[in-house]
Design a protein around this motif. Sequence first.
Motif, PDB file in Angstrom:
ATOM      1  N   TYR A 102       0.819  -1.213   0.000  1.00 23.28           N
ATOM      2  CA  TYR A 102       0.000   0.000   0.000  1.00 23.28           C
ATOM      3  C   TYR A 102       0.851   1.261   0.000  1.00 23.28           C
ATOM      4  CZ  TYR A 102      -4.728  -1.795   0.014  1.00 23.28           C
ATOM      5  OH  TYR A 102      -5.904  -2.363  -0.384  1.00 23.28           O
ATOM      6  N   TYR A 103       1.991   1.228   0.677  1.00 23.73           N
ATOM      7  CA  TYR A 103       2.880   2.387   0.603  1.00 23.73           C
ATOM      8  C   TYR A 103       3.447   2.509  -0.805  1.00 23.73           C
ATOM      9  CZ  TYR A 103       6.841   5.432   0.786  1.00 23.73           C
ATOM     10  OH  TYR A 103       7.731   6.436   0.488  1.00 23.73           O
ATOM     11  N   GLY A 104       3.923   1.396  -1.350  1.00 24.13           N
ATOM     12  CA  GLY A 104       4.515   1.428  -2.687  1.00 24.13           C
ATOM     13  C   GLY A 104       3.545   1.917  -3.738  1.00 24.13           C
ATOM     14  N   MET A 105       2.287   1.489  -3.660  1.00 27.86           N
ATOM     15  CA  MET A 105       1.297   1.905  -4.642  1.00 27.86           C
ATOM     16  C   MET A 105       0.944   3.384  -4.522  1.00 27.86           C
ATOM     17  SD  MET A 105       0.618  -0.370  -6.822  1.00 27.86           S
ATOM     18  CE  MET A 105      -0.795   0.446  -7.569  1.00 27.86           C
ATOM     19  N   SER A 106       1.090   3.943  -3.335  1.00 30.77           N
ATOM     20  CA  SER A 106       0.756   5.359  -3.153  1.00 30.77           C
ATOM     21  C   SER A 106       1.779   6.270  -3.817  1.00 30.77           C
ATOM     22  CB  SER A 106       0.679   5.699  -1.657  1.00 30.77           C
ATOM     23  OG  SER A 106       1.976   5.696  -1.061  1.00 30.77           O
ATOM     24  N   ALA A 107       3.007   5.773  -3.994  1.00 31.63           N
ATOM     25  CA  ALA A 107       4.072   6.609  -4.535  1.00 31.63           C
ATOM     26  C   ALA A 107       4.598   6.115  -5.876  1.00 31.63           C
ATOM     27  CB  ALA A 107       5.231   6.680  -3.525  1.00 31.63           C
ATOM     28  N   SER A 108       3.955   5.095  -6.444  1.00 27.62           N
ATOM     29  CA  SER A 108       4.361   4.568  -7.741  1.00 27.62           C
ATOM     30  C   SER A 108       3.151   4.568  -8.662  1.00 27.62           C
ATOM     31  CB  SER A 108       4.918   3.143  -7.580  1.00 27.62           C
ATOM     32  OG  SER A 108       5.442   2.667  -8.802  1.00 27.62           O
ATOM     33  N   THR A 109       3.356   4.220  -9.928  1.00 30.21           N
ATOM     34  CA  THR A 109       2.248   4.165 -10.873  1.00 30.21           C
ATOM     35  C   THR A 109       1.618   2.775 -10.857  1.00 30.21           C
ATOM     36  OG1 THR A 109       3.596   3.392 -12.733  1.00 30.21           O
ATOM     37  CG2 THR A 109       3.474   5.780 -12.365  1.00 30.21           C
ATOM     38  N   GLY A 110       0.383   2.685 -11.344  1.00 29.62           N
ATOM     39  CA  GLY A 110      -0.282   1.400 -11.416  1.00 29.62           C
ATOM     40  C   GLY A 110       0.450   0.432 -12.324  1.00 29.62           C
ATOM     41  N   VAL A 111       0.966   0.939 -13.441  1.00 32.09           N
ATOM     42  CA  VAL A 111       1.699   0.089 -14.379  1.00 32.09           C
ATOM     43  C   VAL A 111       2.994  -0.418 -13.762  1.00 32.09           C
ATOM     44  CG1 VAL A 111       2.966   0.089 -16.554  1.00 32.09           C
ATOM     45  CG2 VAL A 111       0.678   1.089 -16.440  1.00 32.09           C
ATOM     46  N   GLN A 112       3.728   0.477 -13.107  1.00 32.45           N
ATOM     47  CA  GLN A 112       4.984   0.065 -12.469  1.00 32.45           C
ATOM     48  C   GLN A 112       4.727  -0.990 -11.406  1.00 32.45           C
ATOM     49  OE1 GLN A 112       7.923   0.608 -13.448  1.00 32.45           O
ATOM     50  NE2 GLN A 112       9.332   1.329 -11.890  1.00 32.45           N
ATOM     51  N   GLY A 113       3.690  -0.779 -10.606  1.00 29.12           N
ATOM     52  CA  GLY A 113       3.345  -1.759  -9.590  1.00 29.12           C
ATOM     53  C   GLY A 113       2.976  -3.094 -10.196  1.00 29.12           C
ATOM     54  N   SER A 114       2.223  -3.054 -11.298  1.00 30.34           N
ATOM     55  CA  SER A 114       1.825  -4.288 -11.966  1.00 30.34           C
ATOM     56  C   SER A 114       3.030  -5.052 -12.488  1.00 30.34           C
ATOM     57  CB  SER A 114       0.884  -3.962 -13.134  1.00 30.34           C
ATOM     58  OG  SER A 114      -0.294  -3.340 -12.677  1.00 30.34           O
ATOM     59  N   ILE A 115       3.995  -4.331 -13.054  1.00 30.29           N
ATOM     60  CA  ILE A 115       5.192  -4.970 -13.605  1.00 30.29           C
ATOM     61  C   ILE A 115       6.006  -5.636 -12.494  1.00 30.29           C
ATOM     62  CG2 ILE A 115       7.396  -4.540 -14.763  1.00 30.29           C
ATOM     63  CD1 ILE A 115       5.901  -2.187 -16.199  1.00 30.29           C
ATOM     64  N   ILE A 116       6.209  -4.928 -11.405  1.00 28.82           N
ATOM     65  CA  ILE A 116       6.995  -5.468 -10.294  1.00 28.82           C
ATOM     66  C   ILE A 116       6.312  -6.697  -9.695  1.00 28.82           C
ATOM     67  CG2 ILE A 116       7.904  -4.959  -7.987  1.00 28.82           C
ATOM     68  CD1 ILE A 116       8.251  -2.059  -8.924  1.00 28.82           C
ATOM     69  N   ALA A 117       4.978  -6.755  -9.792  1.00 34.11           N
ATOM     70  CA  ALA A 117       4.239  -7.910  -9.266  1.00 34.11           C
ATOM     71  C   ALA A 117       4.686  -9.213  -9.906  1.00 34.11           C
ATOM     72  CB  ALA A 117       2.741  -7.708  -9.472  1.00 34.11           C
ATOM     73  N   GLY A 118       5.228  -9.132 -11.126  1.00 33.91           N
ATOM     74  CA  GLY A 118       5.714 -10.327 -11.795  1.00 33.91           C
ATOM     75  C   GLY A 118       6.853 -11.007 -11.067  1.00 33.91           C
ATOM     76  N   THR A 119       7.571 -10.274 -10.215  1.00 36.91           N
ATOM     77  CA  THR A 119       8.700 -10.869  -9.497  1.00 36.91           C
ATOM     78  C   THR A 119       8.254 -11.864  -8.433  1.00 36.91           C
ATOM     79  OG1 THR A 119       8.786  -9.065  -7.876  1.00 36.91           O
ATOM     80  CG2 THR A 119      10.108  -8.813  -9.872  1.00 36.91           C
ATOM     81  N   THR A 120       6.968 -11.863  -8.073  1.00 40.36           N
ATOM     82  CA  THR A 120       6.472 -12.841  -7.106  1.00 40.36           C
ATOM     83  C   THR A 120       6.771 -14.260  -7.561  1.00 40.36           C
ATOM     84  OG1 THR A 120       4.675 -11.324  -6.529  1.00 40.36           O
ATOM     85  CG2 THR A 120       4.447 -13.590  -5.803  1.00 40.36           C
ATOM     86  N   SER A 121       6.685 -14.497  -8.869  1.00 35.64           N
ATOM     87  CA  SER A 121       6.967 -15.829  -9.408  1.00 35.64           C
ATOM     88  C   SER A 121       8.376 -16.280  -9.063  1.00 35.64           C
ATOM     89  CB  SER A 121       6.804 -15.826 -10.933  1.00 35.64           C
ATOM     90  OG  SER A 121       5.472 -15.619 -11.296  1.00 35.64           O
ATOM     91  N   PHE A 122       9.353 -15.379  -9.250  1.00 34.85           N
ATOM     92  CA  PHE A 122      10.734 -15.724  -8.947  1.00 34.85           C
ATOM     93  C   PHE A 122      10.900 -16.057  -7.471  1.00 34.85           C
ATOM     94  CE2 PHE A 122      11.640 -13.400 -12.916  1.00 34.85           C
ATOM     95  CZ  PHE A 122      12.435 -14.349 -13.540  1.00 34.85           C
ATOM     96  N   PHE A 123      10.358 -15.197  -6.619  1.00 36.93           N
ATOM     97  CA  PHE A 123      10.497 -15.423  -5.184  1.00 36.93           C
ATOM     98  C   PHE A 123       9.844 -16.744  -4.779  1.00 36.93           C
ATOM     99  CE2 PHE A 123      10.665 -10.596  -4.969  1.00 36.93           C
ATOM    100  CZ  PHE A 123      12.026 -10.568  -4.745  1.00 36.93           C
TER     101      PHE A 123
END
Length: 311
Positions: A102-123
Amino acid sequence: MKASTEKIFTHPLGIMGAAAGATLLWGSAFPYVKLSYKELGIGKDDVFEQLLFAGYRFTLAALLILAFMKLLGRSIAYQRGSLPRVARIGLFQTLLQYVFFYYGMSASTGVQGSIIAGTTSFFQILLAHFMYAGDRITLRRTTGLIVGFSGVVFVGLGKGEASFQFGVAEVALLAAMFFGGLGNVLSKKESEHLDILYMTSFQMLIGGVALVAIGAAGAGIAPFSFSAEAAWMLLYLAALSAVGFALWNTVMKYNKVGSISMYLFLIPVFGVILSALLLDEALHVYVWAALALVAAGIVIVNRQPAKAETA
């Protein structure tokens, strides 16, 4: 009942439907969180308000699952000895993941947040490699991950950005994805001992109440003036969490983490497409290329391995 549930969630179509459904719901969270912030006047510096709103969402999501269990005639009574198990999942899958999200989404864009969400697979796949002896990383999975993550890169290119600058918000989002992946892997382990709906509802309740307590400590328990639209968005976010986590935790229970994790690449694709529809952001040809790459990655990861491969 248990046998029929397992049969559904181990069938290729059942796996695809549940995993794609969960990721579609989670992808829709990115634009709706941004819309909720706008409607309620929550800014990037309003950290306690962000956590309080997250707490509302997950406490309500837990109550929705418990109500559904009652409708099914299932017991919602506390199961003796389950508190350490659900609390551990709630710590990572709800509390820590969404403190950072929620902090990250408040200071980032929706697209950027969506892209970073892809890293969940790696983790998730990396964690499963160390936590489950029969869920090792193989060349096939590595290839599928690379192809799938290429789709995530194409989603970013669709915004005309070939590279990303990581600030505090982006690091927070990355941390959120790590805790989310860890929570997912832990939920698989605990699902061997606990009912999925019981586990999901109580971990959300514990994490949600903790978020409310932290947020209320700095912002008060009810600082928002809810319009009908804001109330509807809160209800939707709660419902998508309840349904999404119930679907995901169920499909994780009956399948190997490494095979299912690939579907998490759909989150950034859905997130960008829905952001375009709901936030009036432009779509580019790169997004369609991303869909093709993600689909190819899923096929590679889930292809039946050769007999010589022990994945």
